[in-house]
Design a protein around this motif. Structure first.
Motif, mmCIF file in Angstrom:
data_model
loop_
_atom_site.group_PDB
_atom_site.id
_atom_site.type_symbol
_atom_site.label_atom_id
_atom_site.label_comp_id
_atom_site.label_asym_id
_atom_site.label_seq_id
_atom_site.Cartn_x
_atom_site.Cartn_y
_atom_site.Cartn_z
ATOM 1 N N ARG A 74 1.546 1.623 9.769
ATOM 2 C CA ARG A 74 0.416 0.685 9.769
ATOM 3 C C ARG A 74 -0.914 1.429 9.858
ATOM 4 O O ARG A 74 -1.871 1.081 9.157
ATOM 5 C CB ARG A 74 0.560 -0.313 10.919
ATOM 6 N N ASP A 75 -0.984 2.444 10.690
ATOM 7 C CA ASP A 75 -2.227 3.215 10.824
ATOM 8 C C ASP A 75 -2.547 3.973 9.532
ATOM 9 O O ASP A 75 -3.717 4.097 9.146
ATOM 10 C CB ASP A 75 -2.110 4.209 11.982
ATOM 11 N N PHE A 76 -1.514 4.466 8.877
ATOM 12 C CA PHE A 76 -1.701 5.162 7.598
ATOM 13 C C PHE A 76 -2.234 4.201 6.535
ATOM 14 O O PHE A 76 -3.180 4.517 5.808
ATOM 15 C CB PHE A 76 -0.374 5.773 7.155
ATOM 16 N N VAL A 77 -1.644 3.028 6.472
ATOM 17 C CA VAL A 77 -2.008 2.050 5.454
ATOM 18 C C VAL A 77 -3.404 1.482 5.692
ATOM 19 O O VAL A 77 -4.206 1.354 4.760
ATOM 20 C CB VAL A 77 -0.954 0.915 5.422
ATOM 21 N N ARG A 78 -3.708 1.150 6.934
ATOM 22 C CA ARG A 78 -4.928 0.400 7.208
ATOM 23 C C ARG A 78 -6.141 1.268 7.507
ATOM 24 O O ARG A 78 -7.280 0.850 7.266
ATOM 25 C CB ARG A 78 -4.685 -0.571 8.363
ATOM 26 N N SER A 79 -5.926 2.472 8.023
ATOM 27 C CA SER A 79 -7.077 3.307 8.369
ATOM 28 C C SER A 79 -7.025 4.699 7.762
ATOM 29 O O SER A 79 -7.932 5.508 7.971
ATOM 30 C CB SER A 79 -7.201 3.422 9.897
ATOM 31 N N GLY A 80 -5.956 4.999 7.021
ATOM 32 C CA GLY A 80 -5.854 6.295 6.363
ATOM 33 C C GLY A 80 -5.449 7.429 7.278
ATOM 34 O O GLY A 80 -5.540 8.603 6.884
ATOM 35 N N LYS A 81 -4.978 7.117 8.478
ATOM 36 C CA LYS A 81 -4.550 8.158 9.403
ATOM 37 C C LYS A 81 -3.328 8.875 8.839
ATOM 38 O O LYS A 81 -2.386 8.258 8.358
ATOM 39 C CB LYS A 81 -4.210 7.549 10.761
ATOM 40 N N PRO B 222 0.799 -1.227 0.000
ATOM 41 C CA PRO B 222 0.000 0.000 0.000
ATOM 42 C C PRO B 222 0.833 1.279 0.000
ATOM 43 O O PRO B 222 0.293 2.353 -0.178
ATOM 44 C CB PRO B 222 -0.803 -0.111 1.293
ATOM 45 N N THR B 223 2.148 1.202 0.271
ATOM 46 C CA THR B 223 2.964 2.402 0.285
ATOM 47 C C THR B 223 4.373 2.047 -0.187
ATOM 48 O O THR B 223 4.587 0.991 -0.783
ATOM 49 C CB THR B 223 2.971 3.043 1.687
ATOM 50 N N TYR B 224 5.347 2.917 0.064
ATOM 51 C CA TYR B 224 6.719 2.669 -0.373
ATOM 52 C C TYR B 224 7.222 1.307 0.104
ATOM 53 O O TYR B 224 6.920 0.876 1.220
ATOM 54 C CB TYR B 224 7.677 3.732 0.185
ATOM 55 N N PHE B 225 8.037 0.671 -0.720
ATOM 56 C CA PHE B 225 8.594 -0.629 -0.344
ATOM 57 C C PHE B 225 9.304 -0.564 1.004
ATOM 58 O O PHE B 225 9.103 -1.418 1.870
ATOM 59 C CB PHE B 225 9.567 -1.117 -1.429
ATOM 60 N N GLU B 226 10.132 0.455 1.217
ATOM 61 C CA GLU B 226 10.904 0.487 2.460
ATOM 62 C C GLU B 226 10.026 0.811 3.670
ATOM 63 O O GLU B 226 10.371 0.446 4.796
ATOM 64 C CB GLU B 226 12.084 1.460 2.368
ATOM 65 N N TYR B 227 8.861 1.459 3.459
ATOM 66 C CA TYR B 227 7.902 1.641 4.550
ATOM 67 C C TYR B 227 7.264 0.296 4.906
ATOM 68 O O TYR B 227 7.108 -0.043 6.082
ATOM 69 C CB TYR B 227 6.820 2.642 4.159
#
Length: 361
Positions: free
Chosen positions: A124-131, A90-95
């Protein structure tokens, strides 16, 4: 004698087929050779960006052109994430990598420092809940990543990155993270190399992450510039490098000390220090690449060209269309040539790869 002559002629026909199409006539002993032309850009639609690139390359590689560039000055720089490697799964590989190491890897999750754990949880919060991520998160992540892999040898880190890269890419079928190259952009590398360009990867991601990922597409380690941490010899201890002589039985290990996050003007600085020449071609996808592009356009000695890839395909990729439209307008205004993933690419990750919903355990 005649029989032997025909056998020799037939043998010559067979060994020649690796490079050319060959036909032989036993009546007059004549051999017709037809060169096989290499076909480029089979995964591209006809578009403004492709025409601009080919016209540029044909001009600057033509010795009769007033814009001719000698081979040693044909320097092309490429950002990595979002330019030729997918970044929305869902985001950068290294993230994704540090989130896995800190929150899921049983060999590390119980010993991760609190600030590193907080960084991974932010992802994780950014990826899963959009925080929303905290301000200046690129630097927060860079410092946390330095700590998260400290003590690893370069070989251990390389193996760790490749092991994660071999896992399925979230949000897609039939693709691992390590296979998630934009296939049309790999054709750009191929075309430029065949026309005498030296291609460098200049990324905000960790240098050794980049090296591990691009090895499979034939980019040499000395053509990779990225974020850097301090490396120490395995027995160096607290000694500074200028006062310590590394032994033959020692090896380099990563430390928790960040040297540089390779974004924006830092990219220009590193290009200058490591390449020593101003690029004539530059490829990117975000504001972190604008300084690199502008540095290329500042080259007064040679004709230049810059390209910005726009993630505007929400059918074959996980694109934010509103953000893509904003970026396209901004890049055109800045004078960069826009590459549209939706309109310009016949395929993004290769035929057989399909977008799916993200899944989380």
């Amino acid at each position: 004698m005649i029989k032997n002559k025909f056998l020799i002629l037939a043998f010559l026909c067979v060994i020649a087929q690796g490079a050319v199409l060959t036909s032989c006539s036993k009546d007059n002993d004549e051999k017709t050779v037809t060169p096989v032309a290499k076909e480029y850009f089979t995964l591209w639609n006809q578009c403004e960006a492709l025409t601009t690139l080919k016209t540029y390359v044909e001009d600057v590689t033509n010795p009769q052109s007033t814009n001719y560039i000698v081979a040693e000055d044909r320097i092309a720089t490429f950002d990595m994430d979002g330019t030729f490697v997918g970044e929305l799964y869902p985001t950068y590989f290294e993230y994704n990598l540090i989130e896995y190491r800190v929150l899921d890897d049983p060999s590390y999750r119980d010993i991760a420092p609190d600030d590193v754990r907080e960084t991974a949880q932010n992802i994780r919060d950014f990826v899963r809940s959009g925080k929303a991520l905290p301000d200046h998160f690129d630097m927060i992540h860079a410092r946390a990543a330095a700590k998260a892999y400290a003590g690893m040898t370069l070989a251990e880190f390389d193996a760790y990155v490749k092991a994660y890269a071999a896992t399925p890419a979230n949000g897609f079928t039939n693709m691992t993270y390590g296979q998630s190259f934009y296939k049309p952009m790999l054709e750009v590398f191929d075309y430029l190399k065949d026309n005498g360009f030296a291609c460098y990867v200049v990324s905000g991601s960790d240098r050794f992450v980049c090296r591990a990922l691009v090895e499979s597409i034939g980019i040499e380690p000395n053509r990779v510039i990225g974020m850097d941490v301090v490396l120490n010899s395995s027995k160096q201890g607290d000694n500074v490098g200028v006062d310590y002589t590394m032994g033959k039985d020692e090896y380099l290990v990563r430390t928790d000390s960040l040297i540089l996050k390779n974004l924006k003007t830092n990219k220009v600085r590193q290009i200058t220090q490591e390449i020593g020449k101003v690029p004539v071609l530059s490829f990117g996808n975000s504001s972190g690449d604008c300084a690199m592009h502008n540095y290329c356009l500042s080259n007064k000695q040679h004709r230049t060209a810059t390209f910005m890839l726009v993630a505007d395909d929400d059918v074959r990729d996980h694109a934010d269309l509103a953000e893509g439209a904003k970026r396209e307008a901004k890049w055109r205004e800045a004078g960069y040539t826009v590459i549209s993933m939706k309109n310009d690419f016949k395929t993004i990750y290769g035929y057989g790869v399909e977008k799916t919903a993200f899944t989380f355990e």
